[in-house]
Motif scaffolding. Structure first.
Motif, short mmCIF file in Angstrom:
data_model
loop_
_atom_site.label_atom_id
_atom_site.label_comp_id
_atom_site.label_asym_id
_atom_site.label_seq_id
_atom_site.Cartn_x
_atom_site.Cartn_y
_atom_site.Cartn_z
N PHE A 1 74.63 97.55 40.53
CA PHE A 1 74.96 98.38 41.69
C PHE A 1 73.74 98.91 42.44
N ASN A 2 72.55 98.86 41.86
CA ASN A 2 71.34 99.31 42.55
C ASN A 2 70.29 98.21 42.54
N GLU A 3 69.97 97.68 43.71
CA GLU A 3 68.91 96.67 43.85
C GLU A 3 67.61 97.42 44.13
N GLY B 1 75.03 101.56 44.61
CA GLY B 1 74.65 102.89 44.15
C GLY B 1 73.78 103.63 45.14
N SER B 2 73.24 104.76 44.70
CA SER B 2 72.52 105.66 45.60
C SER B 2 71.03 105.73 45.31
N ALA B 3 70.48 104.68 44.68
CA ALA B 3 69.03 104.67 44.44
C ALA B 3 68.25 104.42 45.71
N ALA C 1 71.72 106.71 51.32
CA ALA C 1 71.62 107.82 50.37
C ALA C 1 70.46 108.74 50.76
N PHE C 2 70.73 110.04 50.65
CA PHE C 2 69.76 111.07 51.00
C PHE C 2 69.63 112.03 49.82
N ARG D 1 78.19 105.03 55.37
CA ARG D 1 78.77 105.96 54.39
C ARG D 1 77.60 106.56 53.62
N ALA D 2 77.36 107.83 53.89
CA ALA D 2 76.11 108.46 53.50
C ALA D 2 76.29 109.40 52.31
N HIS D 3 75.65 109.03 51.18
CA HIS D 3 75.56 109.89 50.00
C HIS D 3 74.72 111.11 50.36
N ALA D 4 75.35 112.29 50.33
CA ALA D 4 74.61 113.52 50.64
C ALA D 4 75.28 114.69 49.93
N HIS D 5 74.54 115.34 49.06
CA HIS D 5 75.07 116.49 48.31
C HIS D 5 74.71 117.81 48.98
N ARG D 6 73.42 118.02 49.22
CA ARG D 6 72.94 119.31 49.72
C ARG D 6 73.26 119.47 51.20
N ALA D 7 73.46 120.71 51.63
CA ALA D 7 73.82 120.97 53.02
C ALA D 7 72.76 120.46 53.99
N ASP D 8 71.48 120.62 53.62
CA ASP D 8 70.43 120.15 54.54
C ASP D 8 70.42 118.63 54.65
N ASP D 9 70.77 117.93 53.57
CA ASP D 9 70.87 116.47 53.64
C ASP D 9 72.05 116.05 54.51
N ILE D 10 73.16 116.77 54.42
CA ILE D 10 74.29 116.49 55.30
C ILE D 10 73.89 116.66 56.76
N MET D 11 73.11 117.71 57.05
CA MET D 11 72.64 117.94 58.42
C MET D 11 71.72 116.83 58.88
N THR D 12 70.91 116.29 57.98
CA THR D 12 70.04 115.17 58.34
C THR D 12 70.87 113.95 58.75
#
Length: 384
Positions: free
Chosen positions: A80-82, A120-122, A153-154, A219-230
């Protein structure tokens, strides 16, 4: 032959509840939903008696690594992660999915009929993903929609994987810079093609061009609020469609997410706080998104949380204050809308795929279980 599921309590998936409902199935599709006895001759129909049972649409998990991150076999099952590069838009999940992964059997036993499988999100840009049914001997016969999005992914994951190697990206600034660099290259590649210039084929740029042309969403992996804003900032800069995956700190900026009309998936909330950016993880995120009017889905991120616990996650969301109807929609119709396949799955309505689950009782009672799972009108699991 026609199949009739007769006499159960239908939780339609769109918020409606139908007592003593009948579902008429023909050629793998739902032909009719009625509270009247279907007018089908007995010699032309197979009748499944669901009296006293509950019936739901097949459940949908919008964010999984089923078949591409196989459980229990270590490196041999990790496709899942290259991680040879932080930007791999040219890889495709369908080239790594093993239909014989035990997770698909677990999914069918748990009433899950449709999943989105993604890299994956690597990596900052991880590759193309696919929406598939959870039954089939080959990936070709399982696909509903391919490609269904481009993974990005962020945050901590790309930082950790490539920072440990001493190469870009080491910081969140580096993640955004690398992302911009790739999409600017794709813009240039697309402009040359559109102007009629001859260009050498570049699979990476071709796939990113699909995002720029709005053929598929990011489709963007983002957990933290600042990453979502990015992610939101980059989407405005490049003009693509997108969803937020995980959205762990979405409750901090729920109104802003709503203003930007973003679909989000939330989870795996049942997992532990395994890294810093999960420190504020909890079921309260779903409540804040609900209050702000943000459309959301619930996910297991299998195998982070086992796919068999998708319904468990919905039950726990209800335990912490979410309405049952919204919790069910988050793994049925809203999940289908998140994926852009609501014309085919997500609710028990005429014309849709006959993906049906019969439960021994109320599915929001954790003591009840799946008795039968049907995909495209075929029984793929039945409790003895």
């Amino acid at each position: 032959m026609v199949t009739i599921i007769a006499g159960g309590t239908l939780l339609v998936g769109n918020g409606q509840k139908v007592e003593s409902g009948h579902i008429v199935i023909e050629n793998g599709k739902i032909k009719a939903v009625t509270t009247e006895q279907p007018n089908v001759p007995s010699d032309q129909a197979t009748v499944i008696d669901a009296s006293g049972k509950f019936i739901t649409p097949g459940l949908i998990d919008v964010h999984t690594h089923l078949g591409i991150h196989e459980e229990g076999i270590g490196k041999e099952g990790h496709d899942f992660n290259e991680t040879s590069s932080p930007a791999t838009p040219h890889v495709r999940a369908i080239d790594g999915i093993n239909p014989r992964d035990k997770g698909f059997e677990d999914a069918r036993r748990a009433g899950i009929t449709t999943v989105q499988v993604m890299p994956g999100s690597a990596n900052v840009i991880g590759g193309e993903m696919a929406i598939i049914k959870t039954t089939g001997k080959t990936i070709n016969e399982m696909i509903i929609k391919y490609p269904s999005g481009m993974k990005a992914a962020f945050g901590e994951n790309p930082k950790r994987v490539y920072g440990d190697k001493g190469k870009l990206p080491v910081t969140r600034m580096g993640i955004a810079a690398l992302f911009r660099e790739q999409f600017i290259q794709a813009q240039t590649y697309l402009q040359k093609i559109e102007s009629g210039k001859e260009v050498e084929r570049d699979l990476k740029m071709e796939n990113l061009a699909k995002v720029l042309k709005k053929e598929i969403p990011l489709r963007a992996h983002a957990h933290r609020a600042d990453d979502i804003m990015t992610v939101i900032r980059l989407a405005k800069e490049f003009g693509f469609h997108y969803t937020i995956e995980h959205c762990t700190e979405g409750h901090h900026i729920a109104n802003y997410i709503a203003e930007n009309k973003i679909h989000v998936s939330v989870g795996p909330t049942m997992s532990s706080r395994s890294k810093i950016e999960l420190a504020d993880k909890g079921w309260h995120t779903l409540l804040a998104l609900r209050d702000a009017g943000v459309p959301f889905s619930i996910t297991t991120d299998h195998p982070v949380v086992g796919i068999e616990h998708l319904m468990t996650s919905a039950i726990l969301a209800v335990k912490h204050g979410l309405e049952e109807s919204l919790a069910l929609q988050a793994i049925t119709l809203n999940a289908a809308k998140h994926l852009g396949i609501e014309d085919r799955v997500g609710s028990i309505e005429p014309g849709k795929d006959a993906d049906i689950v019969i439960w021994s009782g109320d599915p929001f009672d954790l003591r009840e279980s799946v008795e039968l799972t049907m995909i495209n009108g075929e029984i793929v699991f039945q409790c003895n």
